[in-house]
Each structure stands twice: as C-alpha cells, then as structure tokens.
Design a protein around this motif. Sequence first.
Motif, short mmCIF file in Angstrom:
data_model
loop_
_atom_site.label_atom_id
_atom_site.label_comp_id
_atom_site.label_asym_id
_atom_site.label_seq_id
_atom_site.Cartn_x
_atom_site.Cartn_y
_atom_site.Cartn_z
N SER A 52 3.85 7.24 19.64
CA SER A 52 4.57 5.98 19.88
C SER A 52 5.32 5.54 18.62
CB SER A 52 3.59 4.88 20.31
OG SER A 52 2.60 4.69 19.30
N ALA A 53 4.75 5.80 17.45
CA ALA A 53 5.43 5.48 16.19
C ALA A 53 6.69 6.31 16.02
CB ALA A 53 4.48 5.69 15.01
N ILE A 54 6.61 7.58 16.44
CA ILE A 54 7.79 8.45 16.37
C ILE A 54 8.91 7.88 17.25
CG2 ILE A 54 8.68 10.73 17.02
CD1 ILE A 54 7.17 10.83 14.47
N GLU A 55 8.57 7.44 18.44
CA GLU A 55 9.56 6.86 19.35
C GLU A 55 10.18 5.60 18.74
OE1 GLU A 55 7.33 6.29 22.88
OE2 GLU A 55 7.43 8.42 23.49
N TYR A 56 9.37 4.81 18.03
CA TYR A 56 9.89 3.62 17.35
C TYR A 56 10.91 4.02 16.28
CZ TYR A 56 10.08 -0.07 13.84
OH TYR A 56 10.51 -0.99 12.92
N PHE A 57 10.57 5.03 15.51
CA PHE A 57 11.48 5.48 14.45
C PHE A 57 12.78 6.03 15.04
CE2 PHE A 57 7.66 5.70 11.65
CZ PHE A 57 8.14 4.85 10.66
N GLU A 58 12.69 6.71 16.15
CA GLU A 58 13.90 7.24 16.80
C GLU A 58 14.85 6.11 17.18
OE1 GLU A 58 12.51 11.45 18.82
OE2 GLU A 58 12.18 9.59 19.92
N GLY A 59 14.29 5.01 17.70
CA GLY A 59 15.13 3.85 18.02
C GLY A 59 15.73 3.23 16.78
N THR A 60 14.93 3.14 15.72
CA THR A 60 15.42 2.57 14.45
C THR A 60 16.56 3.41 13.88
OG1 THR A 60 13.22 1.69 13.97
CG2 THR A 60 14.76 1.88 12.12
N ILE A 61 16.38 4.72 13.93
CA ILE A 61 17.41 5.63 13.40
C ILE A 61 18.70 5.52 14.23
CG2 ILE A 61 18.00 8.08 13.13
CD1 ILE A 61 14.98 8.50 12.48
N LYS A 62 18.56 5.42 15.54
CA LYS A 62 19.74 5.30 16.41
C LYS A 62 20.51 4.03 16.08
CE LYS A 62 21.10 5.43 21.26
NZ LYS A 62 20.62 5.50 22.67
N ASP A 63 19.81 2.92 15.88
CA ASP A 63 20.47 1.65 15.52
C ASP A 63 21.14 1.75 14.15
OD1 ASP A 63 19.57 0.60 17.90
OD2 ASP A 63 17.82 -0.39 17.02
N PHE A 64 20.49 2.43 13.21
CA PHE A 64 21.04 2.58 11.87
C PHE A 64 22.35 3.37 11.89
CE2 PHE A 64 21.18 5.34 8.01
CZ PHE A 64 21.51 4.35 7.09
N PHE A 65 22.35 4.48 12.62
CA PHE A 65 23.57 5.30 12.68
C PHE A 65 24.68 4.62 13.49
CE2 PHE A 65 20.82 9.29 12.00
CZ PHE A 65 21.03 9.22 10.63
N ALA A 66 24.31 3.77 14.44
CA ALA A 66 25.33 3.08 15.25
C ALA A 66 26.20 2.17 14.39
CB ALA A 66 24.66 2.28 16.35
N LYS A 67 25.64 1.68 13.27
CA LYS A 67 26.40 0.79 12.39
C LYS A 67 27.59 1.50 11.75
CE LYS A 67 22.33 -2.00 11.23
NZ LYS A 67 21.42 -2.44 10.14
N PHE A 68 27.50 2.81 11.63
CA PHE A 68 28.57 3.56 10.98
C PHE A 68 29.77 3.81 11.90
CE2 PHE A 68 24.83 4.56 8.48
CZ PHE A 68 25.31 4.45 7.19
N SER A 69 29.61 3.48 13.17
CA SER A 69 30.73 3.68 14.11
C SER A 69 31.90 2.78 13.76
CB SER A 69 30.26 3.41 15.54
OG SER A 69 29.85 2.06 15.69
N GLU A 70 31.64 1.60 13.17
CA GLU A 70 32.73 0.70 12.79
C GLU A 70 33.55 1.27 11.64
OE1 GLU A 70 31.59 -2.94 10.58
OE2 GLU A 70 29.53 -2.30 11.01
N PHE A 71 33.01 2.27 10.94
CA PHE A 71 33.75 2.94 9.87
C PHE A 71 34.30 4.29 10.32
CE2 PHE A 71 30.25 0.61 7.57
CZ PHE A 71 31.04 -0.50 7.27
N GLY A 72 34.20 4.57 11.62
CA GLY A 72 34.81 5.80 12.16
C GLY A 72 33.88 6.99 12.26
#
Length: 603
Positions: free
Chosen positions: A345-365
């Motif tokens: 379950s902790a791994i699944e939490y980290f996967e969501g955190t990582i997805k949100d972190f990388f999504a922020k870079f979409s505004e920079f292309g």
Amino acid sequence: MRIELECLDSRMNCKSNHHTYIFVGKTGTGKSSICNTILGENIFLVSDSGNSVTSAPALARSINLGYSFTVVDTPGVMDTSVNSNQAKKKSCDEMIEAMVQCPEEGKRALLLVLKYGDRFTEETRKCVDIIETIFGDRCLEKCCIVVFTHGESFDLNNEERNISFEDWCRSQEKGLKLLLQRCEYRCLLFRNKTKDSEVSRKQVESLIQMTDKLDESYTQEKFDEARKKHKRLTLESKLPALLKDYDTKMNELQEKANRNLVQCPSLQELISFEKSINDIILKLQIEDDGIYYSQGEFSLFHQPMLRAKEMLKQIHMQEIHTVKEKMTTTITRLKKEIQDCNGVSAIEYFEGTIKDFFAKFSEFGLIIDNDNISIDDRKNVLNWQSEDLLLVKVLIHELYTSIADKRNALIFKPLKEEVKGKIKILEKRLRAIQDTETNSEKAFKIREEAKALLKKLDPNQEKLDPNQEKLDPNQEKLDPNQEKLDPNQEKLDPNQEKLDPNQEKLDPNQEKLDPNQEKLEKLRARLRELDEDAAQKYDQCKKNKRELAIDIVESTVVGALGVAGQAASFVCHPIAKVVSKAAPATATAARTAFDVMKRKLRL
C-alpha cells in the motif's frame, strides 16, 4: 493636408486616359504651381518665399484636356524647415503616404522638379540621392521626367542667343549633365507665370506625350521593391538613439543575469527573465524586418541581437540545470523513502506522489508517463532539446526501477517463505513413504501440491508444458535440417565467441537488477525436482502393488497345488495317483512363471 476634387465624368475611371504624377524636388522649386497647371485649376497654394507651403502630401484629382489626372504634391525633399536627419525620415514617410493615395490605373510618372537658373549644388545631388533611395535605383532611368520651372527666365536669358531648350539641356556639365543623361533627356520647361492658356495647354500636352512614351510606369510593385531601402533610410535617422536605448536595456539584463549565477533564482524567476530577453529580441526583429541589406552585410542590430541570444542561451542552461537539480533532489529522496517502506500500500502511495510530481513539469513542456518522456512543443517554454532529456531519462528510469524492485521484494518475501515452508513439508512427507509402500495416493497428492506451488510461482508454467510437448515431435523432424546447417553455424561460431565477453559482462548487471527472480527460479527448481521424486515414488508404489498382487496369486496357486497333491496321495484311484505325482512339477512351473512376471514388472 489632402485635397480631393470629385468629378462625375466617367472618364475619371478610364484606365487608358488616366495619368498620375508624383512631384518630388527641393523646397521652393514651384511644384505646386505645376500641379495647378496640369489640373487646370488653382487647387494648391503657391508661395513666392523659399519656405515650404506644402507640409504633407496633397492629392488632387481633376479632368483637363480630355484626360483624368491624379496629382500628388509632396513637401520638398531636404525641407528647409527641418534639419538633414529629420528630412530623410520625413521624406520617406511622406513618399510612402503619397504612394498609398495613388490610384493603380493608367500611367504613373515621377516628376523631378528643378528650378531653372539654380546651380546643381551638393545639396541638390543629395536631394537626388534621397529620391533614388526612396523610389529605387532605376527610377531615374525608367520613369522619371525632369521638369524645369521658371521658364520665363529661360526665355529672357536665351532670347538673343537663339538656343533651344533641348540644346541647352545637352550643353550642361558635371552633376546636372549626369542627371539628365540618366533620365535620357526626358526634360520639359514649364512657364509657371504664364497667363496664356494656349501655352499652358501645350505644356500639359507635352507632358502627356512624354509620359505615354515611358517604357515603364512607376507602379506600386516598384515602390514595394524599394520599401526596404525606404525603411532603412528612416531607421538610420534614429539608429543612434535606438542602439543607445537597447544597449542600456542589455546592460541591465546582463547585470541581472550575472546576479542569477550567484543567487540561484527559482525556475519562475528564470522564466520571467527569459521572457524579458525574448521581448527585446522580438522588438529587434520587428525593427530589422524589411530593412534593405547588401549581400554579406550585417544587420544594423547585429551586436544587441548577439548579446540577447547569448544571454538567452545562458538563461536556458540555468533553467535546465534548475529543473534537473530539483528532479534529482526529489527523486533521491523518494528512492530512499521507497526503500524504507514496508507494505505494498505504501508503494501505491508513492506511485501517486510520483505521478503528481511529474505532472507539474507539463507546464514547462515535459510530458512524463512512466519511462516515456516527450516534449510538448506548444508548452515548451524552457526550449527543451532532445539532448537535455538524457539525464532526466536516467533519473526517471532509476526511480521506476526502484519502485519495481521494492514491489517485487515486498511481494516475493512472504511468497518465498510460504513456498519454502511447504516444500520442506512435502519433502518430509515424501521421505516418509517407504520403498515397499504400495499405496500410490500419498505420492500422487505430493505431486499435485508441488504443481500447485509451481503454478503459484509461475501461473503460465503449466500452460506452456503441453505446448512444449506438442512441439517435441516437430523439433525431432527438424533435426536433419539442423544438421545440414551445422557447417554454417560453425562458421559463425568465431563471431559469436567474440561477443561472449560482452554478454558475460552484462550477466552480473542483470543478476543485480533481478535477484528476486533468481531466488524464485531456485524454488521452482526444487519444486520440479520434488515433483520428479514424487513421480518416481508414485511409480514405485504402483509396481509394489502389482508385485504384491502376483505374490498373492502365486501363493494361492502353489498352495492349492500342494494341497491337491497331498489329498490325492491318500486316494487309491489311478487318476488320483497321477495328480499326486504331477502336483510338485506343476507347482514348480507356476513359481517359474510368476518369477518371470515379476522380472518383467521390475523392468
């Protein structure tokens, strides 16, 4: 000032009868007076002083002598009311405005107006140069007519000499001669002050005839071709001030860029700074757009453009460095936290955190989807290039590899312990089965449980076994062909041997990347070995059971024969005596037969 006369005559729209004249020349040469003569009306103001009366292009339309005319009177080139630099810019703007007003139909001609009696001075030559710059290099040769005003003075000066105007023109020297030659001696003499309508009529008719003989009319296309030179002339008049202004702005930006190298600004601050530089570059491009340059000539804004682009490159490197540094720090922290977590379950939490972190870079292309990284050109504000993504790809790959390894470890550990424990139990049960055991059910159950555990470790294993068995006959059929190919394969062996060292170098990395799979494979091997041992035990139990059955039958038959022989020995009947004698031999034959059967079973 713009003056227009409306006329209802349909000949105004007749292309063949329409003539457009653009008057150019120094201030005070009498351009406005000639305009009135051509129009047949006193529309333009005329001044006897040397100052300009016409302060802006003035356009008038009229019909005279059966022709429709459009006349554009322009302020004097090198206007006496402004200085030289201002005159260049002012003349360019006025000529452009005049050309926009001119109709496209009919003939067009440039009328260069000179005052008879004036010396052809350096100022006059500069005036002609400016006209050439505005209207194009070949305007004098192709579509220019030189008109001399104050013809009355010519009449007085040459009355006794009896020299014609044409002869006078060809007798000129130096600068004026060169000008008239370039205009192919298309020259006219206008008497501005004449009151004789017949003289005025002949002057206008002469102008029309000369205009109709022009090889080329001064068209809008010609003017467009010269527009780049016009713009350069205008730009050069204000270039020192522009360069000074841009130099000040670039110094301010350079100072800010130098501070950025020390202060480590945020990404948003860098993007804002980059926008300021791009704004300056855009303004420089707009200033430089449409400017005439000779072949190999640098832009007038070459130096500030170079400085701006160099700073832009510097900022881009800082932006990429900032993004990589932020990504490296965050990914390093996440990798450590992932290694320390203890549940799926902790791994699944980290996967969501990582997805949100990388999504922020979409505004920079940057579009990051697991290991897939791409650049969105519409949002590429950081101007990402493919080479910029190399380190980013490595970091992201390491992160997702860390997640996969941890997930495997968390899932594998309890599974491994469970399987290992069950294998030990099965092995113990298998050892408990004696070699003389006849009950095959125990071995059968051990095999079934071993297969179930093998399937748990690899669900596809059992599905593959039947297919592999079906393929065995085909593979045997292919053996002869494979044998034929052996010589070729042997030729390839040296190359393959050369590749072996590289492959061997890769093996340790692969083991390090997937140690769990190696441990699982060992468990699978133990289960397959257990299954084989149980199968052998199963077969042994079956044999034991068959041998036991034969022994029972043998004992029964031999025993029966022995009883029958003993019983017969007590009877006096002849048949009984025969049976009594034959029973031992029959029993011996039966034992031999049963021994043969047992040997066959063991085989």
